[in-house]
Design an enzyme around this catalytic site. Structure first.
Site, short mmCIF file in Angstrom:
data_model
loop_
_atom_site.label_atom_id
_atom_site.label_comp_id
_atom_site.label_asym_id
_atom_site.label_seq_id
_atom_site.Cartn_x
_atom_site.Cartn_y
_atom_site.Cartn_z
N LYS A 65 -16.96 -6.61 6.44
CA LYS A 65 -16.01 -7.46 7.16
C LYS A 65 -15.80 -6.92 8.57
CE LYS A 65 -13.44 -7.04 2.92
NZ LYS A 65 -12.22 -6.46 2.41
N SER B 90 -3.18 -7.59 2.84
CA SER B 90 -3.58 -7.40 4.25
C SER B 90 -4.10 -8.71 4.82
CB SER B 90 -4.66 -6.33 4.36
OG SER B 90 -4.18 -5.09 3.93
N HIS C 157 0.85 -1.21 0.00
CA HIS C 157 0.00 0.00 0.00
C HIS C 157 0.89 1.26 0.00
CE1 HIS C 157 -3.30 -2.49 2.15
NE2 HIS C 157 -3.70 -2.29 0.91
N ARG D 97 -1.57 -6.34 -8.28
CA ARG D 97 -0.34 -7.09 -8.00
C ARG D 97 -0.12 -8.18 -9.05
NH1 ARG D 97 -2.67 -8.09 -2.19
NH2 ARG D 97 -4.38 -8.34 -3.65
O1 PNS Z 1 -9.01 -2.76 0.06
P1 PNS Z 1 -10.27 -3.30 -0.54
O2 PNS Z 1 -11.09 -4.03 0.52
O3 PNS Z 1 -10.03 -4.13 -1.77
O4 PNS Z 1 -11.14 -2.02 -1.02
C1 PNS Z 1 -12.41 -2.17 -1.60
C2 PNS Z 1 -13.11 -0.79 -1.72
C3 PNS Z 1 -13.19 -0.12 -0.37
C4 PNS Z 1 -12.34 0.08 -2.66
C5 PNS Z 1 -14.54 -1.05 -2.30
O5 PNS Z 1 -15.17 -2.04 -1.58
C6 PNS Z 1 -15.42 0.21 -2.30
O6 PNS Z 1 -15.16 1.16 -3.00
N1 PNS Z 1 -16.47 0.19 -1.47
C7 PNS Z 1 -17.39 1.28 -1.32
C8 PNS Z 1 -18.78 0.93 -1.83
C9 PNS Z 1 -18.85 1.12 -3.32
O7 PNS Z 1 -18.68 2.19 -3.85
N2 PNS Z 1 -19.15 0.02 -4.05
C10 PNS Z 1 -19.27 0.00 -5.47
C11 PNS Z 1 -17.93 -0.17 -6.13
S1 PNS Z 1 -17.93 -1.59 -7.11
#
Ligand code: PNS
Length: 191
Positions: free
Chosen positions: A43, A130, A19, A92
């Site tokens: 989660k 993570s 990150h 990645r």
């Molecule tokens: O680190 P992560 O868990 O892969 O991040 C995922 C994240 C937070 C980027 C994604 O779940 C998100 O943007 N959530 C907010 C809700 C949203 O906008 N959902 C629609 C996007 S497909």
């Protein structure tokens, strides 16, 4: 190109060296990079949002155009509220691609003016996530080099019993080595 504000959204539970590597790369490209922690994740996190906010702030003090924030609900709505031009995400390996493509296209459907930009972290972090860091740390394994030092300390503090188990010899091992010492002394006396 409009090099304005970019959002780097994620869970960051905990932040990893991958990150941080991406933040450093993103900070070179965009005028401002807002690292945004999702608050309402389904989660159950290991670190609270406040803990992650504090860690990320500490980790990015050297990056003057990086700001840490939190958001709730739709990411594109949050991005719009900041007048952001881009969403930054890290890829990645090819296994990340499918999920990232889906998310990028859904976000484009929700907000066509917002572009997703993918960047690759240094290859030495290509296996670091993570989830795996949490798994290794929870089992008392070493995470040195995978996460910044302050994150390693926080993991140790949170999972202290697991680390104690890993670092110190088990009670039975202590008993065996003590009896071996006794045997040695006895043999010496006989000689
Ligand atoms: O680190 P992560 O868990 O892969 O991040 C995922 C994240 C937070 C980027 C994604 O779940 C998100 O943007 N959530 C907010 C809700 C949203 O906008 N959902 C629609 C996007 S497909």
């Amino acid at each position: 190109m409009n090099r304005g504000i970019a959002i780097y959204p994620g869970s960051f539970d905990p932040p990893t060296n991958g990150h941080l590597d991406l933040m450093e790369r993103g900070a070179k490209i965009f005028e401002e990079l807002v690292v945004a922690i999702l608050r309402n994740s389904e989660k159950t996190p290991m670190f609270s949002v406040a803990e992650r906010l504090e860690m990320l702030r500490e980790l990015t003090v050297h990056l003057k155009n990086v700001r840490i924030d939190t958001f709730d609900g739709l990411m594109v709505e949050y991005a719009k509220s900041l007048n952001a031009v881009c969403i930054l995400r890290g890829i990645r390996a090819i296994s990340d691609y499918e999920y990232e493509l889906q998310m990028a296209l859904m976000n484009r459907k929700l907000e066509p003016t917002l572009e997703t930009v993918f960047m690759m972290p240094a290859d030495k972090y290509s296996y670091v996530s993570s989830r795996l860091v949490r798994e290794v740390a929870q089992a008392g394994g070493p995470v040195k080099g995978l996460v910044p030092e302050i994150v390693e300390q926080k993991l140790r503090a949170k999972l202290e019993p697991a680390y104690r188990f890993h670092d110190e010899p088990k009670e039975a091992e202590v008993r065996v080595s003590a009896s071996k010492e006794k045997e040695k002394k006895k043999r010496k006396k006989k000689l």
